[in-house]
Design an enzyme around this catalytic site. Structure first.
Site, PDB file in Angstrom:
ATOM      1  N   CYS A 114      17.676 -14.461   1.534  1.00 27.67           N
ATOM      2  CA  CYS A 114      17.710 -12.671   1.881  1.00 27.67           C
ATOM      3  C   CYS A 114      19.171 -12.350   2.232  1.00 27.67           C
ATOM      4  O   CYS A 114      19.452 -11.318   1.946  1.00 27.67           O
ATOM      5  CB  CYS A 114      16.995 -12.563   3.190  1.00 27.67           C
ATOM      6  SG  CYS A 114      16.725 -10.983   3.692  1.00 27.67           S
TER       7      CYS A 114
ATOM      8  N   HIS B   2      10.341 -16.334   3.643  1.00 22.67           N
ATOM      9  CA  HIS B   2      11.611 -16.513   4.539  1.00 22.67           C
ATOM     10  C   HIS B   2      11.627 -17.674   5.402  1.00 22.67           C
ATOM     11  O   HIS B   2      12.555 -17.845   6.092  1.00 22.67           O
ATOM     12  CB  HIS B   2      11.715 -15.672   5.454  1.00 22.67           C
ATOM     13  CG  HIS B   2      12.216 -14.124   4.732  1.00 22.67           C
ATOM     14  ND1 HIS B   2      11.317 -13.574   3.777  1.00 22.67           N
ATOM     15  CD2 HIS B   2      13.341 -13.303   4.835  1.00 22.67           C
ATOM     16  CE1 HIS B   2      11.962 -12.616   3.040  1.00 22.67           C
ATOM     17  NE2 HIS B   2      13.121 -12.459   4.014  1.00 22.67           N
TER      18      HIS B   2
ATOM     19  N   CYS C  13       0.906  -1.355  -0.087  1.00 20.89           N
ATOM     20  CA  CYS C  13      -0.085   0.078  -0.073  1.00 20.89           C
ATOM     21  C   CYS C  13       0.757   1.334  -0.035  1.00 20.89           C
ATOM     22  O   CYS C  13       0.192   2.424   0.226  1.00 20.89           O
ATOM     23  CB  CYS C  13      -0.910  -0.041   1.242  1.00 20.89           C
ATOM     24  SG  CYS C  13      -0.064   0.282   2.640  1.00 20.89           S
TER      25      CYS C  13
ATOM     26  N   CYS D  54       9.749  -8.513   4.828  1.00 18.81           N
ATOM     27  CA  CYS D  54      11.000  -8.700   5.531  1.00 18.81           C
ATOM     28  C   CYS D  54      11.457  -7.139   5.336  1.00 18.81           C
ATOM     29  O   CYS D  54      11.735  -6.507   4.349  1.00 18.81           O
ATOM     30  CB  CYS D  54      12.129  -9.422   4.979  1.00 18.81           C
ATOM     31  SG  CYS D  54      13.842  -9.609   5.428  1.00 18.81           S
TER      32      CYS D  54
ATOM     33  N   CYS E 283      13.241  -7.133  15.586  1.00 18.51           N
ATOM     34  CA  CYS E 283      12.737  -8.201  14.624  1.00 18.51           C
ATOM     35  C   CYS E 283      12.644  -7.493  13.374  1.00 18.51           C
ATOM     36  O   CYS E 283      12.179  -6.470  13.050  1.00 18.51           O
ATOM     37  CB  CYS E 283      11.674  -8.586  15.156  1.00 18.51           C
ATOM     38  SG  CYS E 283      10.827 -10.064  14.191  1.00 18.51           S
TER      39      CYS E 283
END
Length: 252
Positions: free
Chosen positions: A82, A75, A42, A65, A52
């Site tokens: 990543c 993930h 969005c 992520c 985190c």
């Protein structure tokens, strides 16, 4: 240029070189001026306020992520990459850019992850205060003693220690020559990074009195696993120096 001569101290040298590059505004300005990122769905502006990297947009609930901006759901599977710079994807996506631009993108890839773990380590320091409050809450809502709730503090200790390890593995990876040895190094790096993110997320789980025993076991088990993955990464890296396995893309 390739060299297999072992440097007297990669840790010290890589830190010094990376620190010098971080002072060069021409390389880092595009990144350090940005403390927020946009939701991939969005486009709402999001600021990271915890250690985190699992982000959830408050507006559209998109989970992604913070580091690679990819869907978080990817993930946890076998295709999780990543931590690995994909040179082909980078070149294909920027085929109209100059070679210097590609070099900058490669640098920013590693510096982004290096700085993210540094930032997360600092944010994780706040976890001690939050964790202590949770430890007190667990005593009140369960029959656990103060000694028995120390598992939570130990988990925070491991998260901070391992984020420091991960921070400097990205400095090392930046200077490693591409090849099988680097891929094995990045495999160990990926496994530790995934374990640390899982533990970090567990530590931020709200306390529910009926679930304390389950949460305690999950955190304890994951802490042991994180410790194991950290030892594997550090031991293999040290062994690589002893066996002269590492090949650098610069002369050191």
């Amino acid at each position: 240029m390739r060299t297999r001569r072992r440097p007297p101290s990669l840790d010290l040298q890589s830190r010094e070189v990376m620190a010098q590059k971080c002072q060069d505004d021409s390389e880092t300005a595009n990144w350090i001026k940005s403390n927020t990122k946009e939701c991939t769905k969005c486009q709402s502006t999001i600021e990271k306020n915890g250690g985190c990297n699992h982000m959830t947009c408050k507006k559209c609930k998109m989970e992604f992520c913070w580091v690679c901006m990819g869907p978080w759901s990817e993930h946890g599977n076998a295709w999780y990459t990543c931590n690995r710079f994909d040179e082909k994807d980078s070149v294909d996506a920027r085929d109209s850019q100059s070679k210097s631009r590609a070099s900058l993108e490669r640098y920013l890839f590693y510096y982004n992850r290096y700085a993210n773990h540094e930032q997360s380590s600092k944010l994780s320091l706040d976890m001690y205060a939050r964790t202590e409050r949770k430890m007190e809450e667990m005593q009140v809502t369960s029959d656990l003693t103060w000694i028995e709730v120390q598992f939570a503090k130990k988990a925070v200790d491991e998260v901070i220690k391992c984020r420091n390890t991960l921070q400097w593995t990205y400095a090392m990876a930046y200077y490693l020559e591409k090849g099988n040895e680097k891929e094995l190094f990045e495999d160990n790096q990926r496994d530790l990074e995934k374990a640390v993110e899982d533990l970090s997320e567990l530590l931020e789980t709200p306390i529910e009195s009926q679930d304390i025993a389950i949460l305690r076991q999950k955190i304890t088990d994951k802490t042991v696993y994180v410790l194991k993955r950290n030892d594997i990464l550090l031991e293999d890296t040290a062994k690589g120096f002893q066996e002269d396995r590492w090949t650098w893309n610069i002369s050191v």
